[in-house]
Write a protein that holds these residues in place. Structure first.
Motif, PDB file in Angstrom:
ATOM      1  N   ALA A  32       0.894  -1.230  -0.085  1.00 33.51           N
ATOM      2  CA  ALA A  32       0.054  -0.077  -0.206  1.00 33.51           C
ATOM      3  C   ALA A  32       1.152   1.174  -0.123  1.00 33.51           C
ATOM      4  O   ALA A  32       0.731   2.103  -0.913  1.00 33.51           O
ATOM      5  N   ILE A  33       1.816   1.313   0.770  1.00 38.35           N
ATOM      6  CA  ILE A  33       2.677   2.694   0.863  1.00 38.35           C
ATOM      7  C   ILE A  33       3.718   2.641  -0.170  1.00 38.35           C
ATOM      8  O   ILE A  33       3.702   3.655  -0.913  1.00 38.35           O
ATOM      9  N   GLY A  34       4.087   1.261  -0.596  1.00 34.66           N
ATOM     10  CA  GLY A  34       5.124   1.543  -1.749  1.00 34.66           C
ATOM     11  C   GLY A  34       4.437   1.748  -3.077  1.00 34.66           C
ATOM     12  O   GLY A  34       5.014   2.575  -3.688  1.00 34.66           O
ATOM     13  N   SER A  35       3.366   1.646  -3.296  1.00 32.25           N
ATOM     14  CA  SER A  35       2.521   1.781  -4.476  1.00 32.25           C
ATOM     15  C   SER A  35       2.161   3.181  -4.543  1.00 32.25           C
ATOM     16  O   SER A  35       2.314   3.803  -5.490  1.00 32.25           O
ATOM     17  N   SER A  36       1.741   3.653  -3.396  1.00 31.87           N
ATOM     18  CA  SER A  36       1.259   4.930  -3.262  1.00 31.87           C
ATOM     19  C   SER A  36       2.608   6.037  -3.392  1.00 31.87           C
ATOM     20  O   SER A  36       2.460   7.160  -4.113  1.00 31.87           O
ATOM     21  N   LEU A  37       3.633   5.907  -2.732  1.00 29.99           N
ATOM     22  CA  LEU A  37       4.728   6.413  -2.943  1.00 29.99           C
ATOM     23  C   LEU A  37       5.385   6.357  -4.119  1.00 29.99           C
ATOM     24  O   LEU A  37       5.853   7.679  -4.652  1.00 29.99           O
ATOM     25  N   HIS A 121      -5.242  -5.483  -6.976  1.00 29.90           N
ATOM     26  CA  HIS A 121      -5.018  -6.707  -7.276  1.00 29.90           C
ATOM     27  C   HIS A 121      -5.941  -7.639  -6.316  1.00 29.90           C
ATOM     28  O   HIS A 121      -5.808  -8.897  -6.441  1.00 29.90           O
ATOM     29  N   HIS A 122      -7.011  -7.076  -5.735  1.00 34.72           N
ATOM     30  CA  HIS A 122      -7.946  -7.891  -4.783  1.00 34.72           C
ATOM     31  C   HIS A 122      -9.165  -8.211  -5.576  1.00 34.72           C
ATOM     32  O   HIS A 122      -9.274  -7.595  -6.762  1.00 34.72           O
ATOM     33  N   GLN A 123      -9.641  -9.297  -5.282  1.00 37.38           N
ATOM     34  CA  GLN A 123     -10.854  -9.881  -5.813  1.00 37.38           C
ATOM     35  C   GLN A 123     -12.036  -9.069  -5.640  1.00 37.38           C
ATOM     36  O   GLN A 123     -12.166  -8.334  -4.853  1.00 37.38           O
ATOM     37  N   GLN A 124     -13.102  -9.302  -6.838  1.00 39.89           N
ATOM     38  CA  GLN A 124     -14.229  -8.477  -6.654  1.00 39.89           C
ATOM     39  C   GLN A 124     -14.197  -7.010  -6.398  1.00 39.89           C
ATOM     40  O   GLN A 124     -14.935  -6.415  -5.413  1.00 39.89           O
ATOM     41  N   PRO A 125     -13.670  -6.346  -7.221  1.00 43.46           N
ATOM     42  CA  PRO A 125     -13.490  -4.684  -7.106  1.00 43.46           C
ATOM     43  C   PRO A 125     -14.886  -4.129  -7.498  1.00 43.46           C
ATOM     44  O   PRO A 125     -15.784  -4.691  -8.240  1.00 43.46           O
ATOM     45  N   GLU A 126     -15.178  -3.086  -6.781  1.00 43.18           N
ATOM     46  CA  GLU A 126     -16.395  -2.310  -6.996  1.00 43.18           C
ATOM     47  C   GLU A 126     -16.344  -1.142  -8.392  1.00 43.18           C
ATOM     48  O   GLU A 126     -15.275  -1.369  -8.837  1.00 43.18           O
ATOM     49  N   ILE A 136      -4.110 -11.908 -10.604  1.00 39.99           N
ATOM     50  CA  ILE A 136      -3.154 -13.018 -10.780  1.00 39.99           C
ATOM     51  C   ILE A 136      -1.793 -12.022 -10.277  1.00 39.99           C
ATOM     52  O   ILE A 136      -0.744 -12.647  -9.951  1.00 39.99           O
ATOM     53  N   ILE A 137      -1.688 -10.668 -10.451  1.00 42.03           N
ATOM     54  CA  ILE A 137      -0.463 -10.077 -10.352  1.00 42.03           C
ATOM     55  C   ILE A 137      -0.184 -10.143  -8.690  1.00 42.03           C
ATOM     56  O   ILE A 137      -1.219  -9.562  -7.841  1.00 42.03           O
ATOM     57  N   PRO A 138       0.894 -10.288  -8.287  1.00 36.99           N
ATOM     58  CA  PRO A 138       1.167 -10.481  -6.712  1.00 36.99           C
ATOM     59  C   PRO A 138       1.141  -9.333  -5.767  1.00 36.99           C
ATOM     60  O   PRO A 138       1.321  -9.163  -4.572  1.00 36.99           O
ATOM     61  N   ALA A 139       1.312  -7.878  -6.534  1.00 36.49           N
ATOM     62  CA  ALA A 139       1.659  -6.717  -5.755  1.00 36.49           C
ATOM     63  C   ALA A 139       1.060  -5.495  -6.604  1.00 36.49           C
ATOM     64  O   ALA A 139       1.216  -5.728  -7.710  1.00 36.49           O
ATOM     65  N   THR A 140       0.153  -4.511  -6.108  1.00 36.72           N
ATOM     66  CA  THR A 140      -0.027  -3.407  -6.535  1.00 36.72           C
ATOM     67  C   THR A 140       1.006  -2.448  -7.081  1.00 36.72           C
ATOM     68  O   THR A 140       0.994  -2.121  -8.192  1.00 36.72           O
ATOM     69  N   CYS A 141       2.157  -2.696  -6.305  1.00 34.50           N
ATOM     70  CA  CYS A 141       3.335  -2.224  -6.825  1.00 34.50           C
ATOM     71  C   CYS A 141       3.713  -2.421  -8.331  1.00 34.50           C
ATOM     72  O   CYS A 141       4.270  -1.782  -9.209  1.00 34.50           O
ATOM     73  N   GLN A 142       3.601  -3.903  -8.444  1.00 35.58           N
ATOM     74  CA  GLN A 142       3.782  -4.584  -9.877  1.00 35.58           C
ATOM     75  C   GLN A 142       2.986  -3.796 -10.822  1.00 35.58           C
ATOM     76  O   GLN A 142       3.543  -3.364 -11.934  1.00 35.58           O
ATOM     77  N   MET A 143       1.799  -3.654 -10.519  1.00 38.81           N
ATOM     78  CA  MET A 143       0.751  -2.972 -11.418  1.00 38.81           C
ATOM     79  C   MET A 143       1.193  -1.431 -11.531  1.00 38.81           C
ATOM     80  O   MET A 143       0.727  -1.039 -12.695  1.00 38.81           O
ATOM     81  N   ILE A 144       1.605  -0.762 -10.633  1.00 38.67           N
ATOM     82  CA  ILE A 144       2.210   0.536 -10.641  1.00 38.67           C
ATOM     83  C   ILE A 144       3.106   0.536 -11.939  1.00 38.67           C
ATOM     84  O   ILE A 144       3.026   1.648 -12.688  1.00 38.67           O
ATOM     85  N   HIS A 146       3.711  -1.485 -14.257  1.00 41.83           N
ATOM     86  CA  HIS A 146       3.016  -1.907 -15.682  1.00 41.83           C
ATOM     87  C   HIS A 146       2.302  -0.878 -16.039  1.00 41.83           C
ATOM     88  O   HIS A 146       2.184  -0.302 -17.381  1.00 41.83           O
ATOM     89  N   PHE A 147       1.562   0.092 -15.191  1.00 42.35           N
ATOM     90  CA  PHE A 147       0.900   1.496 -15.652  1.00 42.35           C
ATOM     91  C   PHE A 147       1.964   2.349 -16.224  1.00 42.35           C
ATOM     92  O   PHE A 147       1.585   3.087 -17.176  1.00 42.35           O
ATOM     93  N   ILE A 148       3.163   2.672 -15.508  1.00 47.98           N
ATOM     94  CA  ILE A 148       4.166   3.523 -16.034  1.00 47.98           C
ATOM     95  C   ILE A 148       4.638   2.928 -17.506  1.00 47.98           C
ATOM     96  O   ILE A 148       4.795   3.876 -18.536  1.00 47.98           O
ATOM     97  N   GLU A 149       4.752   1.644 -17.576  1.00 47.82           N
ATOM     98  CA  GLU A 149       5.037   1.409 -18.946  1.00 47.82           C
ATOM     99  C   GLU A 149       4.076   1.578 -19.956  1.00 47.82           C
ATOM    100  O   GLU A 149       4.168   1.964 -21.004  1.00 47.82           O
ATOM    101  N   ALA A 150       2.594   1.414 -19.528  1.00 45.15           N
ATOM    102  CA  ALA A 150       1.751   1.495 -20.813  1.00 45.15           C
ATOM    103  C   ALA A 150       1.691   3.055 -20.971  1.00 45.15           C
ATOM    104  O   ALA A 150       1.071   3.254 -21.940  1.00 45.15           O
ATOM    105  N   MET A 151       2.000   3.955 -20.043  1.00 49.55           N
ATOM    106  CA  MET A 151       2.062   5.318 -20.073  1.00 49.55           C
ATOM    107  C   MET A 151       3.027   5.922 -21.237  1.00 49.55           C
ATOM    108  O   MET A 151       3.324   7.042 -21.361  1.00 49.55           O
ATOM    109  N   GLY A 152       4.158   4.738 -21.323  1.00 49.44           N
ATOM    110  CA  GLY A 152       5.032   5.134 -22.101  1.00 49.44           C
ATOM    111  C   GLY A 152       6.151   5.833 -21.491  1.00 49.44           C
ATOM    112  O   GLY A 152       7.054   6.575 -22.176  1.00 49.44           O
ATOM    113  N   ASP A 153       6.288   5.785 -20.165  1.00 50.32           N
ATOM    114  CA  ASP A 153       7.099   6.529 -19.098  1.00 50.32           C
ATOM    115  C   ASP A 153       8.211   5.632 -18.429  1.00 50.32           C
ATOM    116  O   ASP A 153       8.845   6.168 -17.403  1.00 50.32           O
ATOM    117  N   GLU A 154       8.405   4.455 -18.915  1.00 51.10           N
ATOM    118  CA  GLU A 154       9.431   3.840 -18.259  1.00 51.10           C
ATOM    119  C   GLU A 154      10.739   4.463 -18.072  1.00 51.10           C
ATOM    120  O   GLU A 154      11.539   4.313 -17.143  1.00 51.10           O
TER     121      GLU A 154
END
Length: 335
Positions: A32-37, A121-126, A136-144, A146-154
């Motif tokens: 939570a803290i790692g992904s937010s920061l 990455h938790h089940q059943q999002p509202e 499937i992804i083990p951490a929201t930090c990994q998703m962040i 992927h988001f940076i990659e998708a934004m073209g900002d790696e």
């Protein structure tokens, strides 16, 4: 991942003129803290300011991360936090799947006018305005990442971003040992190291920070672990009186449940702890293989999480809760 059209919309929202807030769940952990920061530092690298708001305080062993101490703790500054959320143009919602998971921030988020972007990455999002959900992804930090990659900002990933994202992935994968850890996860970790993350320093700052109170409490529960259901389930617990006696501090019991799961033959571990101030029992579940503690917790203990890691709560007494748990696991065919 967000669709190409959604990414274009999000890019249009991420401007220095817009007020951006990043929220995460109650009792924030490393992910939570790692992904937010990590997200905050990514936006900073784009010339965009974002405010990180957490519902309540978080463990000291996470406060070494860059700008962690600048996170606004809502339980201490409710009016300030409420105003910022109400006035936000964009609200990133990280590592939680519903407003009910973010404590006092929940109602403010629901009523806020800003565009709400979920990355989780938790089940059943509202329902949110934009949703990137992948269990499937083990951490929201990994998703962040992927988001940076998708934004073209790696190319914008720097040392601050790398340290924060590495920390969250490391903690939410149990040191890269949970089965959700993939080859992709390790490739991202390698990239984060190349961008400045120091594994030895991060591990030391995050995990080599035992307090005397933590070690006393750990010794106490290790001395009375109970193994039930033919050696397949481990039960651990702490009372409120014990927490007080040994000077419990937030974060002291982090990872205790994993000791139960480390016992040979155990497929599920449950850690029960009386809340220090309120009359309920906080429960942590961990499991191996196909034992789904997410569904188990949702069904019996008003909780949820992941297949092999979940939480719950009970308003019975501590011993009553443990006895209820023992009764429920008897009917579990996956054990």
């Amino acid at each position: 991942m967000f669709t190409p059209a959604e990414l274009l919309e999000i890019k249009a929202l991420l401007t220095p003129e817009n007020r951006i807030v990043i929220l995460t769940h109650y009792n924030p952990d490393g992910d939570a803290i790692g992904s937010s920061l990590g997200l905050k530092h990514y936006l900073k690298a784009k010339g965009i300011y974002a405010e990180v708001i957490v519902p309540n305080d978080f463990p000291k062993f996470l406060k070494w991360m860059p700008e962690a101490k600048k996170a606004l703790i809502a339980e201490y500054k409710r009016k300030v936090a409420s105003d910022i959320i109400n006035e936000a143009d964009v609200i990133f919602c990280l590592d939680f799947n519903a407003p009910s998971r973010i404590g006092i921030l929940g109602d403010w988020l629901t009523n806020a006018r800003g565009k709400k972007i979920l990355i989780d990455h938790h089940q059943q999002p509202e329902k949110f305005d934009f949703v990137y959900s992948d269990t499937i992804i083990p951490a929201t930090c990994q998703m962040i990442y992927h988001f940076i990659e998708a934004m073209g900002d790696e190319n914008l990933v720097n040392k601050d971003i790398a340290e924060c994202l590495y920390t969250g992935i490391m903690t939410d994968t149990g040191g890269f040992r949970f089965r959700s850890t993939s080859a992709t996860t390790h490739r991202i970790i390698a990239n984060l190291i190349e961008h400045g993350a120091d594994p030895a320093m991060i591990t030391s700052n995050t995990w080599d920070t035992n307090t005397v109170s933590r070690l006393h409490l750990l010794a106490l529960i290790l001395g009375r672990i109970e193994v039930v259901k033919d050696g397949k389930v481990a039960v651990l617990y702490l009372t409120r009186e014990e927490l007080k006696e040994y000077g419990f501090q937030k974060g002291d019991t982090e990872g205790f449940v994993n000791y139960g799961l480390s016992i040979m033959g155990v497929k599920m571990a449950a850690f029960f702890m009386e809340d220090l101030y309120e009359d309920f029992i906080k429960i942590s579940f961990r499991s191996k293989d196909d034992m789904d503690v997410n569904q188990f917790s949702r069904k019996y203990f008003s909780g949820g999480g992941h297949i092999n890691a979940a939480g719950g709560k009970s308003y019975e007494s501590l011993q009553g809760t443990i006895e209820t748990f023992k009764g429920k696991i008897e009917g579990e065919e996956s054990l």
